[in-house]
Design a protein around this motif. Structure first.
Motif, PDB file in Angstrom:
ATOM      1  N   GLU A  68     -10.571 -25.537 -22.146  1.00 24.44           N
ATOM      2  CA  GLU A  68     -11.379 -24.879 -23.170  1.00 24.44           C
ATOM      3  C   GLU A  68     -12.223 -23.753 -22.583  1.00 24.44           C
ATOM      4  OE1 GLU A  68     -14.390 -27.539 -24.857  1.00 24.44           O
ATOM      5  OE2 GLU A  68     -13.733 -29.013 -23.377  1.00 24.44           O
ATOM      6  N   PHE A  69     -12.305 -22.672 -23.351  1.00 24.80           N
ATOM      7  CA  PHE A  69     -13.056 -21.482 -22.951  1.00 24.80           C
ATOM      8  C   PHE A  69     -12.648 -21.018 -21.549  1.00 24.80           C
ATOM      9  CE2 PHE A  69     -15.882 -23.776 -25.950  1.00 24.80           C
ATOM     10  CZ  PHE A  69     -15.851 -22.847 -26.978  1.00 24.80           C
ATOM     11  N   ALA A  70     -11.347 -21.054 -21.297  1.00 24.44           N
ATOM     12  CA  ALA A  70     -10.809 -20.603 -20.003  1.00 24.44           C
ATOM     13  C   ALA A  70     -10.790 -19.083 -19.977  1.00 24.44           C
ATOM     14  CB  ALA A  70      -9.409 -21.155 -19.787  1.00 24.44           C
ATOM     15  N   HIS A  71     -11.344 -18.504 -18.932  1.00 23.31           N
ATOM     16  CA  HIS A  71     -11.379 -17.051 -18.772  1.00 23.31           C
ATOM     17  C   HIS A  71     -10.156 -16.606 -17.981  1.00 23.31           C
ATOM     18  CE1 HIS A  71     -15.393 -17.636 -20.218  1.00 23.31           C
ATOM     19  NE2 HIS A  71     -15.739 -16.383 -20.043  1.00 23.31           N
ATOM     20  N   VAL A  72      -9.319 -15.806 -18.623  1.00 18.77           N
ATOM     21  CA  VAL A  72      -8.091 -15.316 -17.999  1.00 18.77           C
ATOM     22  C   VAL A  72      -8.209 -13.802 -17.839  1.00 18.77           C
ATOM     23  CG1 VAL A  72      -5.586 -15.103 -18.209  1.00 18.77           C
ATOM     24  CG2 VAL A  72      -6.741 -17.171 -19.063  1.00 18.77           C
ATOM     25  N   ALA A  73      -8.134 -13.330 -16.625  1.00 15.71           N
ATOM     26  CA  ALA A  73      -8.234 -11.889 -16.377  1.00 15.71           C
ATOM     27  C   ALA A  73      -7.122 -11.155 -17.125  1.00 15.71           C
ATOM     28  CB  ALA A  73      -8.157 -11.609 -14.883  1.00 15.71           C
ATOM     29  N   TRP A  74      -7.452  -9.964 -17.610  1.00 11.88           N
ATOM     30  CA  TRP A  74      -6.445  -9.187 -18.344  1.00 11.88           C
ATOM     31  C   TRP A  74      -5.187  -8.993 -17.521  1.00 11.88           C
ATOM     32  CZ3 TRP A  74      -7.264  -9.071 -23.265  1.00 11.88           C
ATOM     33  CH2 TRP A  74      -8.553  -8.983 -23.788  1.00 11.88           C
ATOM     34  N   GLN A  75      -5.339  -8.752 -16.239  1.00 11.06           N
ATOM     35  CA  GLN A  75      -4.167  -8.539 -15.382  1.00 11.06           C
ATOM     36  C   GLN A  75      -3.333  -9.802 -15.279  1.00 11.06           C
ATOM     37  OE1 GLN A  75      -7.290  -7.804 -14.664  1.00 11.06           O
ATOM     38  NE2 GLN A  75      -7.399  -5.604 -14.234  1.00 11.06           N
ATOM     39  N   ALA A  76      -3.994 -10.961 -15.232  1.00  9.13           N
ATOM     40  CA  ALA A  76      -3.263 -12.225 -15.194  1.00  9.13           C
ATOM     41  C   ALA A  76      -2.551 -12.478 -16.519  1.00  9.13           C
ATOM     42  CB  ALA A  76      -4.210 -13.368 -14.863  1.00  9.13           C
ATOM     43  N   LEU A  77      -3.193 -12.103 -17.622  1.00  9.25           N
ATOM     44  CA  LEU A  77      -2.550 -12.254 -18.920  1.00  9.25           C
ATOM     45  C   LEU A  77      -1.263 -11.454 -18.984  1.00  9.25           C
ATOM     46  CD1 LEU A  77      -2.774 -13.432 -21.833  1.00  9.25           C
ATOM     47  CD2 LEU A  77      -3.868 -11.271 -22.469  1.00  9.25           C
ATOM     48  N   ASP A  78      -1.277 -10.261 -18.415  1.00  8.90           N
ATOM     49  CA  ASP A  78      -0.086  -9.411 -18.447  1.00  8.90           C
ATOM     50  C   ASP A  78       1.128 -10.098 -17.833  1.00  8.90           C
ATOM     51  OD1 ASP A  78      -1.348  -7.317 -19.721  1.00  8.90           O
ATOM     52  OD2 ASP A  78      -1.859  -6.264 -17.866  1.00  8.90           O
ATOM     53  N   ARG A  79       0.921 -10.983 -16.864  1.00 11.48           N
ATOM     54  CA  ARG A  79       2.041 -11.640 -16.185  1.00 11.48           C
ATOM     55  C   ARG A  79       2.726 -12.676 -17.069  1.00 11.48           C
ATOM     56  NH1 ARG A  79      -1.687 -11.823 -11.678  1.00 11.48           N
ATOM     57  NH2 ARG A  79      -2.023 -14.070 -12.006  1.00 11.48           N
ATOM     58  N   VAL A  80       1.988 -13.231 -18.036  1.00 16.56           N
ATOM     59  CA  VAL A  80       2.522 -14.353 -18.807  1.00 16.56           C
ATOM     60  C   VAL A  80       2.676 -14.069 -20.291  1.00 16.56           C
ATOM     61  CG1 VAL A  80       1.634 -16.072 -17.190  1.00 16.56           C
ATOM     62  CG2 VAL A  80       0.191 -15.334 -19.102  1.00 16.56           C
TER      63      VAL A  80
END
Length: 209
Positions: free
Chosen positions: A185-197
């Protein structure tokens, strides 16, 4: 891309399993989902039924979160899944399940729950700050390895998480298959990391004014 704003909606969390604390053991295979003692809360008729569906209902976990946020309550996951089967948002096959199918799911969410719901086969992540800022919650199609920040996931998509906030450097998510204390919950995912998945598609949900 960054945004200057930080906004996180106080959305309740639901795992796609009945016991969020057991997710690491279930994912690792050291226990079967059928051994989850809270399986009756899922609305299933047996541990075996619960175990089969629990691996597949990330979308229903996301919907339950949205309903609790806006409606203050939500039916069990299996009840929602049954309605989505009737609505064509899931299609049961002999060897598995097709879905969540976005367009019929969005139509169901509008008709059954009175939500604003938009199927977005193309949804650039650059739109997320504005959507969150407008009070929306967003189901995002990501690879399940978003839970442990795999630097080289095998593909994008295949799992649904709920975007509940943004910061200048992160999207903030509730992950139905996340790890307790790390990525649930409320996990912070860097935009760059989001791009990978991130597969670049999803469903936007909102509350009518």
């Amino acid at each position: 891309m960054t945004t200057d704003a930080t906004l996180v909606h106080p959305v309740p969390y639901h795992s796609q399993w009945a016991s969020p604390e057991l997710v690491p053991a279930i994912l690792a295979g050291t226990m079967s989902a059928a051994e989850d003692p809270r399986w009756p809360e899922y609305g299933a008729e047996s541990p075996a039924e619960y175990a089969w569906w629990s691996w597949r209902l990330c979308g229903m976990a996301c919907l339950r979160m949205a309903l609790e946020f806006w409606r203050k309550s939500a039916p069990p996951a299996m009840h929602l899944a049954a309605e989505c089967l009737d609505a064509g948002a899931y299609v049961r096959r002999a060897d598995g399940l097709d879905g969540l199918i976005y367009a019929p799911f969005a139509a169901y969410a509008e008709r059954r729950w009175g939500l604003i719901a938009e199927s977005r086969p193309t949804l650039p992540r650059t739109e997320l700050p504005a959507l969150i800022g407008a009070g929306r919650l967003v189901l995002l199609s990501v690879h399940p390895t978003i839970r442990d920040a795999d630097p080289e996931p095998p593909q994008r998509g295949g799992h649904l998480v709920l975007a509940v906030g943004v910061t200048p450097d992160h999207v903030v998510i509730h992950n139905p298959s996340g790890l307790p204390g790390r990525s649930q919950e409320f996990a912070h995912v860097a935009w760059q990391a989001l791009d990978r998945v991130y597969a670049g598609r999803g469903v936007v949900l909102g509350q009518p004014e």
